[in-house]
Design a protein around this motif. Structure first.
Motif, PDB file in Angstrom:
ATOM      1  N   GLY A 222       0.830  -1.211   0.000  1.00 39.99           N
ATOM      2  CA  GLY A 222       0.000   0.000   0.000  1.00 39.99           C
ATOM      3  C   GLY A 222       0.857   1.251   0.000  1.00 39.99           C
ATOM      4  N   LYS A 223       0.282   2.305   0.570  1.00 42.10           N
ATOM      5  CA  LYS A 223       0.937   3.627   0.590  1.00 42.10           C
ATOM      6  C   LYS A 223       1.348   3.950   2.023  1.00 42.10           C
ATOM      7  CE  LYS A 223      -1.188   4.800  -3.555  1.00 42.10           C
ATOM      8  NZ  LYS A 223      -0.560   5.228  -4.807  1.00 42.10           N
ATOM      9  N   VAL A 224       2.345   4.805   2.137  1.00 44.30           N
ATOM     10  CA  VAL A 224       2.783   5.275   3.445  1.00 44.30           C
ATOM     11  C   VAL A 224       2.080   6.597   3.759  1.00 44.30           C
ATOM     12  CG1 VAL A 224       4.780   6.620   2.612  1.00 44.30           C
ATOM     13  CG2 VAL A 224       4.880   5.557   4.860  1.00 44.30           C
ATOM     14  N   GLY A 225       1.971   6.938   5.051  1.00 40.55           N
ATOM     15  CA  GLY A 225       1.394   8.231   5.435  1.00 40.55           C
ATOM     16  C   GLY A 225       2.319   9.380   5.004  1.00 40.55           C
ATOM     17  N   THR A 226       1.848  10.601   5.199  1.00 40.67           N
ATOM     18  CA  THR A 226       2.588  11.795   4.748  1.00 40.67           C
ATOM     19  C   THR A 226       3.973  11.899   5.386  1.00 40.67           C
ATOM     20  OG1 THR A 226       0.467  12.914   4.621  1.00 40.67           O
ATOM     21  CG2 THR A 226       2.430  14.297   4.553  1.00 40.67           C
ATOM     22  N   LEU A 227       4.989  12.058   4.553  1.00 41.27           N
ATOM     23  CA  LEU A 227       6.337  12.308   5.072  1.00 41.27           C
ATOM     24  C   LEU A 227       6.360  13.698   5.693  1.00 41.27           C
ATOM     25  CD1 LEU A 227       8.537  11.070   2.055  1.00 41.27           C
ATOM     26  CD2 LEU A 227       7.472   9.724   3.890  1.00 41.27           C
ATOM     27  N   THR A 228       7.016  13.812   6.837  1.00 48.69           N
ATOM     28  CA  THR A 228       7.148  15.123   7.489  1.00 48.69           C
ATOM     29  C   THR A 228       8.611  15.296   7.876  1.00 48.69           C
ATOM     30  OG1 THR A 228       6.730  14.140   9.647  1.00 48.69           O
ATOM     31  CG2 THR A 228       4.824  15.035   8.484  1.00 48.69           C
ATOM     32  N   GLY A 233      13.482  11.559  17.768  1.00 52.49           N
ATOM     33  CA  GLY A 233      13.881  10.212  17.380  1.00 52.49           C
ATOM     34  C   GLY A 233      12.698   9.405  16.870  1.00 52.49           C
ATOM     35  N   ASN A 234      12.966   8.444  16.021  1.00 54.12           N
ATOM     36  CA  ASN A 234      11.941   7.509  15.522  1.00 54.12           C
ATOM     37  C   ASN A 234      10.821   8.169  14.722  1.00 54.12           C
ATOM     38  OD1 ASN A 234      12.958   5.027  16.415  1.00 54.12           O
ATOM     39  ND2 ASN A 234      12.328   5.509  18.507  1.00 54.12           N
ATOM     40  N   HIS A 235      11.037   9.377  14.204  1.00 60.68           N
ATOM     41  CA  HIS A 235       9.981  10.034  13.431  1.00 60.68           C
ATOM     42  C   HIS A 235       9.946   9.578  11.968  1.00 60.68           C
ATOM     43  CE1 HIS A 235       9.013  12.584  16.774  1.00 60.68           C
ATOM     44  NE2 HIS A 235       8.098  13.210  16.067  1.00 60.68           N
ATOM     45  N   GLN A 236      10.972   8.854  11.526  1.00 56.60           N
ATOM     46  CA  GLN A 236      10.945   8.378  10.139  1.00 56.60           C
ATOM     47  C   GLN A 236       9.775   7.402   9.947  1.00 56.60           C
ATOM     48  OE1 GLN A 236      13.473   8.070  12.245  1.00 56.60           O
ATOM     49  NE2 GLN A 236      15.380   8.805  11.335  1.00 56.60           N
ATOM     50  N   LYS A 237       9.184   7.409   8.751  1.00 57.99           N
ATOM     51  CA  LYS A 237       8.105   6.454   8.465  1.00 57.99           C
ATOM     52  C   LYS A 237       8.702   5.043   8.392  1.00 57.99           C
ATOM     53  CE  LYS A 237       4.568   9.225   8.022  1.00 57.99           C
ATOM     54  NZ  LYS A 237       4.452   9.800   9.363  1.00 57.99           N
ATOM     55  N   LYS A 238       7.857   4.056   8.769  1.00 61.90           N
ATOM     56  CA  LYS A 238       8.347   2.685   8.880  1.00 61.90           C
ATOM     57  C   LYS A 238       7.567   1.736   7.969  1.00 61.90           C
ATOM     58  CE  LYS A 238       9.130   4.280  13.444  1.00 61.90           C
ATOM     59  NZ  LYS A 238       8.577   5.625  13.215  1.00 61.90           N
ATOM     60  N   VAL A 239       8.257   0.679   7.516  1.00 62.20           N
ATOM     61  CA  VAL A 239       7.590  -0.340   6.687  1.00 62.20           C
ATOM     62  C   VAL A 239       7.911  -1.730   7.236  1.00 62.20           C
ATOM     63  CG1 VAL A 239       7.506   1.010   4.557  1.00 62.20           C
ATOM     64  CG2 VAL A 239       9.551  -0.363   5.063  1.00 62.20           C
ATOM     65  N   PHE A 240       7.078  -2.697   6.827  1.00 65.56           N
ATOM     66  CA  PHE A 240       7.226  -4.090   7.280  1.00 65.56           C
ATOM     67  C   PHE A 240       7.813  -4.890   6.121  1.00 65.56           C
ATOM     68  CE2 PHE A 240       5.499  -8.154   8.940  1.00 65.56           C
ATOM     69  CZ  PHE A 240       5.929  -8.016  10.257  1.00 65.56           C
ATOM     70  N   GLN A 241       9.080  -5.270   6.269  1.00 66.52           N
ATOM     71  CA  GLN A 241       9.756  -5.970   5.169  1.00 66.52           C
ATOM     72  C   GLN A 241      10.381  -7.261   5.702  1.00 66.52           C
ATOM     73  OE1 GLN A 241      12.971  -3.705   3.357  1.00 66.52           O
ATOM     74  NE2 GLN A 241      12.811  -4.816   1.435  1.00 66.52           N
ATOM     75  N   THR A 270      19.602  12.829   8.779  1.00 67.35           N
ATOM     76  CA  THR A 270      18.577  13.650   9.439  1.00 67.35           C
ATOM     77  C   THR A 270      18.184  14.837   8.565  1.00 67.35           C
ATOM     78  OG1 THR A 270      19.493  13.043  11.563  1.00 67.35           O
ATOM     79  CG2 THR A 270      18.077  14.982  11.545  1.00 67.35           C
ATOM     80  N   GLN A 271      19.176  15.503   8.002  1.00 67.33           N
ATOM     81  CA  GLN A 271      18.875  16.659   7.146  1.00 67.33           C
ATOM     82  C   GLN A 271      18.164  16.222   5.870  1.00 67.33           C
ATOM     83  OE1 GLN A 271      18.909  19.555   8.230  1.00 67.33           O
ATOM     84  NE2 GLN A 271      20.132  19.192  10.071  1.00 67.33           N
ATOM     85  N   ARG A 272      18.542  15.059   5.354  1.00 67.88           N
ATOM     86  CA  ARG A 272      17.874  14.560   4.124  1.00 67.88           C
ATOM     87  C   ARG A 272      16.389  14.294   4.405  1.00 67.88           C
ATOM     88  NH1 ARG A 272      21.214   9.738   1.444  1.00 67.88           N
ATOM     89  NH2 ARG A 272      19.933  10.283  -0.369  1.00 67.88           N
ATOM     90  N   TYR A 273      16.109  13.583   5.508  1.00 64.82           N
ATOM     91  CA  TYR A 273      14.706  13.312   5.866  1.00 64.82           C
ATOM     92  C   TYR A 273      13.954  14.629   6.037  1.00 64.82           C
ATOM     93  CZ  TYR A 273      15.640   8.344   7.175  1.00 64.82           C
ATOM     94  OH  TYR A 273      15.960   7.000   7.190  1.00 64.82           O
ATOM     95  N   ASN A 274      14.591  15.576   6.724  1.00 65.40           N
ATOM     96  CA  ASN A 274      13.914  16.845   7.005  1.00 65.40           C
ATOM     97  C   ASN A 274      13.535  17.582   5.730  1.00 65.40           C
ATOM     98  OD1 ASN A 274      13.694  16.905   9.736  1.00 65.40           O
ATOM     99  ND2 ASN A 274      15.669  17.886  10.076  1.00 65.40           N
ATOM    100  N   MET A 275      14.498  17.724   4.838  1.00 56.00           N
ATOM    101  CA  MET A 275      14.175  18.541   3.653  1.00 56.00           C
ATOM    102  C   MET A 275      13.212  17.807   2.712  1.00 56.00           C
ATOM    103  SD  MET A 275      17.807  18.931   1.703  1.00 56.00           S
ATOM    104  CE  MET A 275      18.797  19.208   3.151  1.00 56.00           C
ATOM    105  N   LEU A 276      13.284  16.465   2.708  1.00 54.37           N
ATOM    106  CA  LEU A 276      12.338  15.716   1.866  1.00 54.37           C
ATOM    107  C   LEU A 276      10.933  15.746   2.472  1.00 54.37           C
ATOM    108  CD1 LEU A 276      14.880  12.970   0.937  1.00 54.37           C
ATOM    109  CD2 LEU A 276      13.553  14.273  -0.753  1.00 54.37           C
TER     110      LEU A 276
END
Ligand SMILES: C[S@@+](CC[C@H](N)C(=O)[O-])C[C@H]1O[C@@H](n2cnc3c(N)ncnc32)[C@H](O)[C@@H]1O
Length: 294
Positions: A222-228, A233-241, A270-276
């Motif tokens: 499916g789709k992931v929720g909105t990237l922010t 800590g642990n704010h990155q979106k997560k997937v089940f693989q 961290t900066q990459r996640y933030n700006m994306l």
């Protein structure tokens, strides 16, 4: 496109506006950017060295600028977005310290009088705030969810005087289409989790401290929720693989925003996640900007 077509991008971040112009087939323009984040500026300049950086939006005045043909901007949404709207500290709408920057967009729009403009913000704002912006910009927004062109839900309003016929076609992209096969060990969680079901959008709930949103482990079908941007800590979106929860990688964040692989290399994860998380979904913006090519 004619020579000396000048684009002014306010709150330019890592210059998704510029990426989208190229994707829309528009390449002959001068690009002036207003941004204050040194990491975002670094990424813009490493990809587009000819970008003219103007700094803080408050210091921009039309009298110092060439004729502007296109004005772009997605001002900070912290005081408008649903995720913070119920928190009294943030629930200040367009008067909040971040979101009031919308009024700088409005000021520069009225000073520069470009032929075209595009203003973006979150669709989770209150109707009252949406209507205030519509009244000020003298048009209603188009509402587009990035999930039409990406494996990410990202519901946004776009106010523009560019002619947009319809939303982009649904490409049916799911997380499985964009994930890395073998992400490094640092992205995987050792924590236990509750398994919620093979067909659930959120397939597992991770046993970590914090808000429920942080515990969501998304199904690759499916789709992931909105990237922010990351607020801790642990704010990155997560997937089940392969039966295990893991964080999405910065490369996967790039793909979820239709940004070319490796575009944000050169700064920390961290900066990459933030700006994306702050950025635009390129194919949505390119879809709108294609109206200029007509
Ligand atoms: C929601 S993000 C927009 C990101 C952008 N659309 C992109 O393509 O990456 C808002 C941006 O506004 C920038 N910003 C905040 N205050 C600013 C100011 N006073 N002047 C210029 N930019 C500012 C932030 O650093 C942030 O990158």
């Amino acid at each position: 496109m004619i020579n000396q077509y000048n684009v002014l991008s306010l709150f330019d971040g890592m210059s998704c506006g510029q990426l989208a112009l190229h994707k829309a087939g528009l390449t002959d323009f001068n690009y002036l950017a207003s941004e204050i984040d040194k990491f975002a500026i670094q990424i813009t300049q490493s990809n587009y060295p000819n970008t003219v950086q103007l700094g803080d939006v408050h210091n921009i005045s039309a009298k110092d600028l060439p004729r502007i043909n296109l004005l772009l901007g997605g001002s900070p949404c912290q005081n408008l977005s649903q995720t913070t709207i119920n928190n009294i500290k943030h629930n200040q709408g367009l008067q909040g310290d971040k979101s009031k920057l919308f009024y700088e967009f409005l000021r520069i729009l009225s000073e520069t009088k470009p032929e075209h403009f595009l203003f973006e913000n979150v669709a989770s704002m209150t109707n009252a705030n949406r209507d205030l912006i519509s009244h000020a910009l003298e048009c209603d927004p188009i509402r587009i969810n990035s999930n039409l062109v990406s494996a990410q839900d990202r519901d946004r309003y776009y106010w523009t005087n560019i002619e947009v016929a319809a939303p982009p076609a649904d490409q049916g992209i799911i997380l499985n289409d964009i994930i890395e096969e073998n992400p490094a060990s640092k992205y995987w969680y050792a924590q236990t989790f509750d398994y919620l079901g093979d067909n659930e959008k959120v397939q597992a709930s991770l046993h970590i401290h914090g808000h429920d949103i942080l515990k969501r482990v998304y199904n690759l079908n499916g789709k992931v929720g909105t990237l922010t941007c990351l607020k801790g800590g642990n704010h990155q979106k997560k997937v089940f693989q392969n039966g295990t929860p893991r964080k999405l990688t910065p490369l996967e964040y790039e793909r979820l925003q239709n940004v070319p692989d490796g575009y944000t290399l050169g700064v920390s994860d961290t900066q990459r996640y933030n700006m994306l998380g702050n950025g635009w979904t390129i194919d949505v913006i390119a879809h709108i900007l294609q109206g200029l090519a007509k």
